[in-house]
Scaffold this motif. Sequence first.
Motif, mmCIF file in Angstrom:
data_model
loop_
_atom_site.group_PDB
_atom_site.id
_atom_site.type_symbol
_atom_site.label_atom_id
_atom_site.label_comp_id
_atom_site.label_asym_id
_atom_site.label_seq_id
_atom_site.Cartn_x
_atom_site.Cartn_y
_atom_site.Cartn_z
ATOM 1 N N LYS A 183 -1.666 104.073 18.383
ATOM 2 C CA LYS A 183 -2.160 103.482 19.620
ATOM 3 C C LYS A 183 -1.527 104.102 20.863
ATOM 4 O O LYS A 183 -1.994 103.869 21.977
ATOM 5 C CB LYS A 183 -1.902 101.977 19.605
ATOM 6 C CG LYS A 183 -2.668 101.230 18.526
ATOM 7 C CD LYS A 183 -2.385 99.728 18.580
ATOM 8 C CE LYS A 183 -3.138 98.998 17.484
ATOM 9 N NZ LYS A 183 -2.863 97.530 17.520
ATOM 10 N N VAL A 184 -0.448 104.874 20.694
ATOM 11 C CA VAL A 184 0.205 105.489 21.847
ATOM 12 C C VAL A 184 -0.689 106.595 22.394
ATOM 13 O O VAL A 184 -1.142 107.477 21.650
ATOM 14 C CB VAL A 184 1.582 106.063 21.471
ATOM 15 C CG1 VAL A 184 2.226 106.757 22.664
ATOM 16 C CG2 VAL A 184 2.492 104.953 20.960
ATOM 17 N N SER A 185 -0.952 106.561 23.692
ATOM 18 C CA SER A 185 -1.834 107.562 24.301
ATOM 19 C C SER A 185 -1.053 108.458 25.244
ATOM 20 O O SER A 185 -0.036 108.063 25.817
ATOM 21 C CB SER A 185 -2.970 106.874 25.056
ATOM 22 O OG SER A 185 -2.454 106.030 26.075
ATOM 23 N N ALA A 186 -1.544 109.663 25.410
ATOM 24 C CA ALA A 186 -0.903 110.638 26.278
ATOM 25 C C ALA A 186 -1.390 110.467 27.708
ATOM 26 O O ALA A 186 -2.597 110.346 27.951
ATOM 27 C CB ALA A 186 -1.189 112.053 25.798
ATOM 28 N N PRO A 187 -0.481 110.455 28.690
ATOM 29 C CA PRO A 187 -0.901 110.351 30.096
ATOM 30 C C PRO A 187 -1.451 111.678 30.597
ATOM 31 O O PRO A 187 -1.247 112.731 29.976
ATOM 32 C CB PRO A 187 0.394 109.987 30.814
ATOM 33 C CG PRO A 187 1.466 110.627 29.974
ATOM 34 C CD PRO A 187 0.984 110.530 28.559
ATOM 35 N N SER A 188 -2.147 111.642 31.709
ATOM 36 C CA SER A 188 -2.679 112.883 32.279
ATOM 37 C C SER A 188 -1.561 113.747 32.832
ATOM 38 O O SER A 188 -1.666 114.978 32.836
ATOM 39 C CB SER A 188 -3.695 112.558 33.387
ATOM 40 O OG SER A 188 -3.083 111.752 34.397
ATOM 41 N N LEU A 247 5.914 110.601 30.899
ATOM 42 C CA LEU A 247 6.613 110.323 29.642
ATOM 43 C C LEU A 247 8.127 110.486 29.765
ATOM 44 O O LEU A 247 8.843 110.388 28.764
ATOM 45 C CB LEU A 247 6.097 111.260 28.538
ATOM 46 C CG LEU A 247 4.640 111.081 28.116
ATOM 47 C CD1 LEU A 247 4.249 112.180 27.130
ATOM 48 C CD2 LEU A 247 4.431 109.708 27.504
ATOM 49 N N ALA A 248 8.613 110.729 30.960
ATOM 50 C CA ALA A 248 10.043 111.013 31.136
ATOM 51 C C ALA A 248 10.926 109.918 30.559
ATOM 52 O O ALA A 248 12.011 110.194 30.022
ATOM 53 C CB ALA A 248 10.362 111.223 32.617
ATOM 54 N N PHE A 249 10.501 108.658 30.661
ATOM 55 C CA PHE A 249 11.313 107.536 30.194
ATOM 56 C C PHE A 249 10.782 106.943 28.885
ATOM 57 O O PHE A 249 11.191 105.857 28.494
ATOM 58 C CB PHE A 249 11.380 106.456 31.267
ATOM 59 C CG PHE A 249 12.098 106.897 32.513
ATOM 60 C CD1 PHE A 249 13.472 106.826 32.606
ATOM 61 C CD2 PHE A 249 11.390 107.408 33.592
ATOM 62 C CE1 PHE A 249 14.144 107.234 33.748
ATOM 63 C CE2 PHE A 249 12.037 107.826 34.745
ATOM 64 C CZ PHE A 249 13.431 107.743 34.827
ATOM 65 N N ALA A 250 9.912 107.669 28.215
ATOM 66 C CA ALA A 250 9.382 107.189 26.934
ATOM 67 C C ALA A 250 10.467 107.248 25.860
ATOM 68 O O ALA A 250 11.404 108.054 25.928
ATOM 69 C CB ALA A 250 8.182 108.032 26.512
#
Length: 626
Positions: A128-133, A138-141
């Motif tokens: 369910k985790v999706s990639a941002p544009s 994602l720096a704090f993922a």
Amino acid sequence: MTLDRRGFLAACSRAGITSALFPGVLYTLAAQAQESPDTDQSKPPKITPEMIDQAAILAGIGPFPDDQKKMMIDGLIDQNGSFKAIRKLKIPNSIAPAFVFHPLAAAGSTNRAAAETSNVHGWSPNPKVSAPSNIEDLAFASVSELASLLHARKITSLALTQMYLARLKRYDSKLHFVITLTEDRALAQAKEADAEISAGKYRGPLHGIPWGAKDLLAVKGYPTTWGAGGFEHQSFDEDATVVKRLDDAGAVLVAKFTLGALAMGDKWFGGRTRNPWNPNQGSSGSSAGSASAVAAGCVAFAIGSETLGSISSPSTRCGSTGLRPSFGFVPRTGAMALSWTMDKLGPISRSAEDCALILNAIHGPDGQDTSVHPAPFHWNPNFDVHSLRIGFLKADFDEPSAFKLPPPPTSETVEEKKNREKQEAQRKMGRARREYDHRYDVATLDKLRAMGIKLVPVELPKLPYGAMVGLLGAEAAAAFDDLTRSGRDRLLTEQGVEDWPNQFRTARFYPAVEYIQANRARTLAVQQVSALFEKVDIIVASSGGAQLLATNLTGHPALIVPNGLRGDDAPKPPKTDDGEDDDIGGPGTPVSITFLAGLYEDAKLAAFANAYQLATGFNKLHPKLD
């Protein structure tokens, strides 16, 4: 009369001198006198009656009458050799003493809790985790989130690595957390990770994840500076075991991070590493750069080390999650030695789950660090923490006792009065900050009870833990013996009373008998603290206080987790961070809480901390850097 140490000890014994400290003090005084430029260095050191008087004062014995002093001097035999012969060996820092500390309370004792934990290694991708544009989002993922994206090929390790390298370069001028970027190595590793993942050769949840190493870990082809002046160009021709294991797991090393010089504090040869939540403050230490970079979203995780608070303190200051494993769980081969019986390596990350995934990759014997115990680590994020017995250190959560200042002296100079009033003001403010933070500790217990956790009050065994800390100083002084004797300790940045140069010199007065006695007391501490974990599985404690010292001595694991942010009503921090306070606080800065467990019960410790973080979400808070 010339002397050597063996002859002198024998003479002292014949003279009826039974203090363990006196002979060592006296010999040191004589040896120091020998270093005078007016002294013939080719001759053994001499001893005088005046030196005996000085040593007696330092040792707290005597004074001796003239006839006894004469008898002591007359009884000395010139054998001159044992110290010099050993010093000629030029023993490197990597060579450990011929003894090994194992903190198990009894020989052959087993890890009951680890054996009971389900054999689950604890991670599966989240589809369910999706990639941002924008990949910088994602720096704090968390490691788990990044791993899910990499496994599904929704992002690439190369893009992730380039993003973190860019952030490291952007924020280093503000936070001073990088000693060396390992950019070429990182880009090559990232490309290799992408190729392997595309080919279906997935190594696990760390595959393709960028990380940083505290710069006391050797990395072939790069400097390993130990954060210290005089060591800026030091390098080793092989990787530390932890580095090798993370390479094998497919992780991508992007940087070597700062540490206070020789693992003390947050000041290194290039300056002071800063707290991302308030860059006017240091990040605390000694895993200064590791905690700061993780908290600033400049790397997915880092490896730190702790001897006496060096994961706990910067994790608290910077709001990161730090796991100090059981002593002897992670091999230290290729890491700077400070104290062979207290040094520990562990992960600093954004969550307890991340720490577990990292520890799973780096724990276990390597055939070289003989302190490592072959304990299992079965991480199960779905472990039912309600089956655990949870204790809390009652003294940490009681209302702080009334704060009283001592009465002023009957007479003092204007300058003395000014200094006294300044110190009193500092103490009052420090007390106000501790009282403010206490409410966050108490709120932890309320939250746990709301989670359905039954809490049992426990007490830390009443032992003189502070009196055992001389062990660390003695081992550290031995680890850096040549630094002291050569005078190169002058190159270290800090030269105060509490800093290594003075501590190394002072430790040379610590006698062997007292070192052994302190180790015997430490055995009692291991036994009695371990007995607590026969009654409970996890103990909740404040992140400072007596437990920090006690559990570092006994080798028990700790997991330090963010526990919220101080409000606008928080007492102001000191105008200048002098490095004396572990957590100087102030509005908008993080607090932490610590969870403790039995020896080698690190998996259950991580499972409990994970449940707390899922219930609170404090670990998802991050600073605004721009």
